[in-house]
Scaffold this active site. Structure first.
Site, short mmCIF file in Angstrom:
data_model
loop_
_atom_site.label_atom_id
_atom_site.label_comp_id
_atom_site.label_asym_id
_atom_site.label_seq_id
_atom_site.Cartn_x
_atom_site.Cartn_y
_atom_site.Cartn_z
N PRO A 9 0.79 -1.23 0.00
CA PRO A 9 0.00 0.00 0.00
C PRO A 9 0.83 1.28 0.00
CG PRO A 9 -0.13 -1.10 2.13
CD PRO A 9 0.51 -2.06 1.17
N ARG A 17 5.12 10.79 -2.88
CA ARG A 17 4.80 10.60 -1.47
C ARG A 17 6.02 10.93 -0.58
NH1 ARG A 17 4.72 4.60 1.22
NH2 ARG A 17 3.91 5.25 3.23
N TYR A 22 11.07 9.02 1.02
CA TYR A 22 11.06 7.95 0.01
C TYR A 22 11.70 8.34 -1.32
CZ TYR A 22 7.82 5.86 3.34
OH TYR A 22 7.25 5.34 4.48
N GLU A 95 12.38 -9.26 2.47
CA GLU A 95 11.63 -8.07 2.90
C GLU A 95 12.48 -6.83 2.63
OE1 GLU A 95 9.89 -8.34 6.88
OE2 GLU A 95 10.20 -6.18 7.14
N HIS A 97 12.57 -2.47 2.68
CA HIS A 97 11.99 -1.17 2.99
C HIS A 97 12.92 -0.09 2.45
CE1 HIS A 97 9.01 -3.04 5.48
NE2 HIS A 97 9.97 -3.75 6.02
N ARG A 104 12.76 5.28 12.61
CA ARG A 104 11.52 6.06 12.52
C ARG A 104 10.64 5.79 13.74
NH1 ARG A 104 9.08 5.33 6.70
NH2 ARG A 104 7.83 7.09 7.46
C1 DQA Z 1 8.08 1.29 4.02
C2 DQA Z 1 8.14 1.54 5.53
C3 DQA Z 1 6.78 1.31 6.17
O1 DQA Z 1 6.85 1.55 7.56
C4 DQA Z 1 5.77 2.26 5.56
O2 DQA Z 1 4.49 2.02 6.10
C5 DQA Z 1 5.75 2.22 4.08
C6 DQA Z 1 7.02 2.11 3.36
C7 DQA Z 1 9.43 1.60 3.35
O3 DQA Z 1 9.61 1.18 2.21
O4 DQA Z 1 10.27 2.30 3.91
O5 DQA Z 1 4.71 2.35 3.46
O6 DQA Z 1 7.81 -0.09 3.81
#
Ligand code: DQA
Length: 140
Positions: A9, A17, A22, A95, A97, A104
């Site tokens: 999402p 965003r 990001y 995984e 991010h 954070r």
């Molecule tokens: C994220 C980190 C998550 O905490 C956040 O809700 C995101 C993006 C990241 O790519 O840094 O939507 O997954």
């Protein structure tokens, strides 16, 4: 070798965003560059804002693909159903991010799915997706 990148999402808004967190690059242009850089891999991309669709995609690819690179966005921190889906499949899941979730808010520090993943890459921007690809290539 077949690899899929799955984004959860709000990741459809990359580039627009919270650019301070990001970055300013959209995922589509990044994915095009990545695909060109690794022509020997069958690289796919799927994004959904819906938990059930993400689960369906894990089921669909998780028994035949060589790797799944998964940024589940906020579902990382909330979804036992996604963690169960990852536990149910044999394909390795990495995984990813974009931001460093440990630097954070406290609620981002916990991942329901990390225990069922091969590993976690966090805080390296979009480069994290490429790091995951390189790992999967070397793993073979
Ligand atoms: C994220 C980190 C998550 O905490 C956040 O809700 C995101 C993006 C990241 O790519 O840094 O939507 O997954």
């Amino acid at each position: 070798m077949k690899i899929i990148i799955i984004n959860g999402p709000n990741l459809n808004l990359l580039g627009k965003r919270e650019p301070g967190i990001y970055g300013t690059q959209g995922f589509d242009s990044f994915f095009t560059l990545l695909s060109e850089k690794y022509p020997s891999i069958e690289l796919e991309y799927f994004q959904s804002n819906h938990e059930g669709q993400l689960i369906d995609k894990i089921h669909e690819t998780g028994f035949s693909y060589d790797g799944i690179i998964f940024n589940a966005g906020a579902y990382t921190h909330t979804s036992i159903a996604l963690a169960d889906a990852i536990a149910a499949i044999p394909s390795p899941v990495i995984e990813v991010h974009i931001s460093n979730v440990h630097a954070r808010e406290k609620f981002r520090r916990h991942s329901h799915m990390a225990a069922y993943c091969q590993g976690v890459i966090t805080g390296f921007g979009l480069q994290g997706y490429e790091m995951a690809i390189r790992f999967l290539i070397e793993k073979g």
